[in-house]
Design a protein around this motif. Structure first.
Motif, short mmCIF file in Angstrom:
data_model
loop_
_atom_site.label_atom_id
_atom_site.label_comp_id
_atom_site.label_asym_id
_atom_site.label_seq_id
_atom_site.Cartn_x
_atom_site.Cartn_y
_atom_site.Cartn_z
N UNK A 109 -4.90 0.90 -8.49
CA UNK A 109 -4.34 -0.28 -9.15
C UNK A 109 -2.84 -0.42 -8.93
N UNK A 110 -2.13 0.71 -9.01
CA UNK A 110 -0.67 0.64 -8.97
C UNK A 110 -0.13 0.52 -7.55
N UNK A 111 -0.86 1.05 -6.58
CA UNK A 111 -0.32 1.11 -5.22
C UNK A 111 -1.19 0.37 -4.20
N UNK A 112 -2.48 0.74 -4.19
CA UNK A 112 -3.32 0.22 -3.11
C UNK A 112 -3.50 -1.30 -3.18
N UNK A 113 -3.86 -1.82 -4.34
CA UNK A 113 -4.09 -3.26 -4.44
C UNK A 113 -2.84 -4.08 -4.12
N UNK A 114 -1.66 -3.73 -4.68
CA UNK A 114 -0.47 -4.51 -4.32
C UNK A 114 -0.15 -4.45 -2.82
N UNK A 115 -0.32 -3.28 -2.20
CA UNK A 115 0.02 -3.15 -0.78
C UNK A 115 -1.00 -3.86 0.11
N UNK A 116 -2.27 -3.78 -0.28
CA UNK A 116 -3.33 -4.37 0.54
C UNK A 116 -3.12 -5.88 0.71
N UNK A 122 -0.41 8.88 -1.93
CA UNK A 122 0.02 8.79 -3.33
C UNK A 122 -0.17 10.12 -4.04
N UNK A 123 0.84 10.55 -4.72
CA UNK A 123 0.73 11.68 -5.67
C UNK A 123 1.29 11.22 -7.00
N UNK A 128 -3.70 12.11 -4.61
CA UNK A 128 -4.90 11.50 -5.19
C UNK A 128 -5.45 10.39 -4.32
N UNK A 129 -4.62 9.86 -3.43
CA UNK A 129 -5.09 8.73 -2.63
C UNK A 129 -4.36 8.72 -1.31
N UNK A 130 -5.10 8.47 -0.25
CA UNK A 130 -4.44 8.24 1.02
C UNK A 130 -5.01 6.95 1.57
N UNK A 131 -4.12 6.07 2.02
CA UNK A 131 -4.57 4.74 2.43
C UNK A 131 -3.88 4.34 3.72
N UNK A 132 -4.56 3.52 4.49
CA UNK A 132 -3.99 3.01 5.73
C UNK A 132 -4.02 1.48 5.70
N UNK A 137 -7.00 9.23 -12.34
CA UNK A 137 -5.77 9.26 -11.54
C UNK A 137 -5.95 8.48 -10.24
N UNK A 138 -7.12 8.59 -9.65
CA UNK A 138 -7.39 7.82 -8.43
C UNK A 138 -7.38 6.34 -8.75
N UNK A 139 -8.05 5.97 -9.85
CA UNK A 139 -8.08 4.54 -10.22
C UNK A 139 -6.68 4.00 -10.48
N UNK A 140 -5.86 4.80 -11.18
CA UNK A 140 -4.48 4.39 -11.44
C UNK A 140 -3.75 4.15 -10.13
N UNK A 141 -3.95 5.06 -9.17
CA UNK A 141 -3.26 4.93 -7.88
C UNK A 141 -3.74 3.69 -7.13
#
Lengths: 218, 126
Positions: free
Chosen positions: A149-156, A114-115, A172-176, A143-147
């Motif tokens: 909330x906006x990306x990680x939680x929905x995808x997880x 995420x950027x 700001x965030x890299x997730x697997x 910015x990390x928290x926003x990422x």
């Protein structure tokens, strides 16, 4: 001699005779109880140099294993002194390795970075102003928290397991995400939908990868 | 898509076709980016490398504490419990601590990812 490990699967292992490994070596397998490991015997004591060719050879072997079986991939460069040591690791960690194989079975790893499009001024190198330093750190953390909330939680929610970290090389965030192999397309579709819904989001999504991020016992 | 010849058999290049969603900017990258983690995260127990291994361990703990202090400071500012002079002093202290950490990391040839800790449900430190 050094034993260079590619990954661990259930026994019996898949056929590996046709695979070419790092530094032109063949791929061999070793069975210990209900587990098997795919490895190469390297002549010298050193792990192979991390060249693009060697990294690619490692990845090819692991992906060939992954196409046939659930696999716990080892990171490039993992070596043991000898085959006995490899058998000992499989024996000692048998229970946790089998649990991990059960976790990743039928799944692949999908990676998301995420950027935010909105550029943030990095703090000036000579900035010793205490308040300004704290404010810039607070902004980065927001910015990390926003990422998250906006990306990680929905995808997880669409993954069997997930892990996230702050990338060291931008973003700001890299997730697997550990995603069912059949669901990779629909998972990517979710990523695209998030990207399309917010013009300030810059996402990249790659995969399917072997489950490198899900092989550590929790 | 790229293919390579391996021992007489055409196999697909594992690095091709991995981009599921392209970023608006730059290149996509996957978990392979950290392919040498297993090497760098191991504490080096060789006699020659033991100093660096120990430094890695100690700096990892110091970095954890530094980040906790920083977050605590930010929470206290948000809660409005600090006056301007206190905020300035706290910020300067944390800034200098961060600079010093950077110097120590440089001195021991360590990068951020070498000081990583998996904090389970809290994610990774770095």
């Amino acid at each position: 001699m050094t034993v260079y490990v590619y990954g661990i699967t259930d026994a019996p292992p898949p056929p590996v005779d046709d695979l070419a490994g790092v530094e032109g070596t063949g791929v061999r397998t070793l069975v210990q109880g209900e587990l098997a490991a795919a490895f190469a015997s390297l002549p010298g004591p050193e792990p192979p140099a991390a060249t693009p060719d060697a990294l690619m050879a490692h990845e090819r072997v692991v992906e060939a294993l992954m196409r046939q079986r659930a696999v716990l991939p080892t990171r490039f460069g993992t070596t043991l002194p000898g085959e006995d040591d490899l058998a000992t690791v499989l024996e000692r960690r048998s229970a946790s390795l089998r649990d991990l194989l059960a976790l990743v079975r039928g799944c692949v790893e999908v990676s998301v970075r995420v950027r935010w499009e909105t550029a943030v001024d990095p703090p000036a190198a000579a900035d010793t102003d205490g308040r300004r330093y704290l404010e810039s750190r607070a902004r980065e953390l927001r910015e990390v928290e926003r990422a998250v909330d906006a990306v990680h939680h929905p995808l997880a929610r669409h993954a069997r397991a997930s892990t996230r970290s702050t990338p060291t090389e931008g973003g700001v965030l890299s997730a697997s995400y550990l995603v069912a192999a059949d669901d990779v397309r629909s998972f990517a579709e979710q990523v695209r939908r998030l990207q399309d819904a917010d013009a300030s989001l810059d996402l990249s999504c790659t995969g399917p990868w072997p489950p490198y991020s899900f092989v550590e016992p929790s | 898509m790229a293919s390579v010849l391996v021992r007489g058999a055409i196999v697909s290049d594992p690095l091709a076709d991995k981009v599921l969603v392209a970023p608006r900017s730059g290149r996509a990258s996957g978990p392979r980016a950290g392919a040498t983690d297993a090497l760098t995260r191991r504490i080096n127990a060789d006699p020659e490398g033991v100093e660096q291994g120990l430094a890695q361990l100690v700096l990892t703990i110091v970095e954890l504490l530094r980040q906790l202090m920083e977050r605590q400071a930010l929470h206290r500012i948000d809660a409005g419990g600090l006056d301007d002079a206190q905020i300035e002093r706290l910020g300067t202290t944390l800034y200098l601590l961060e600079q010093r950490m950077q110097e120590l990391k440089d001195a021991f040839g360590l990068e951020d990812k070498d000081l990583n800790l998996d904090l389970g449900p809290l994610g990774r430190l770095m």
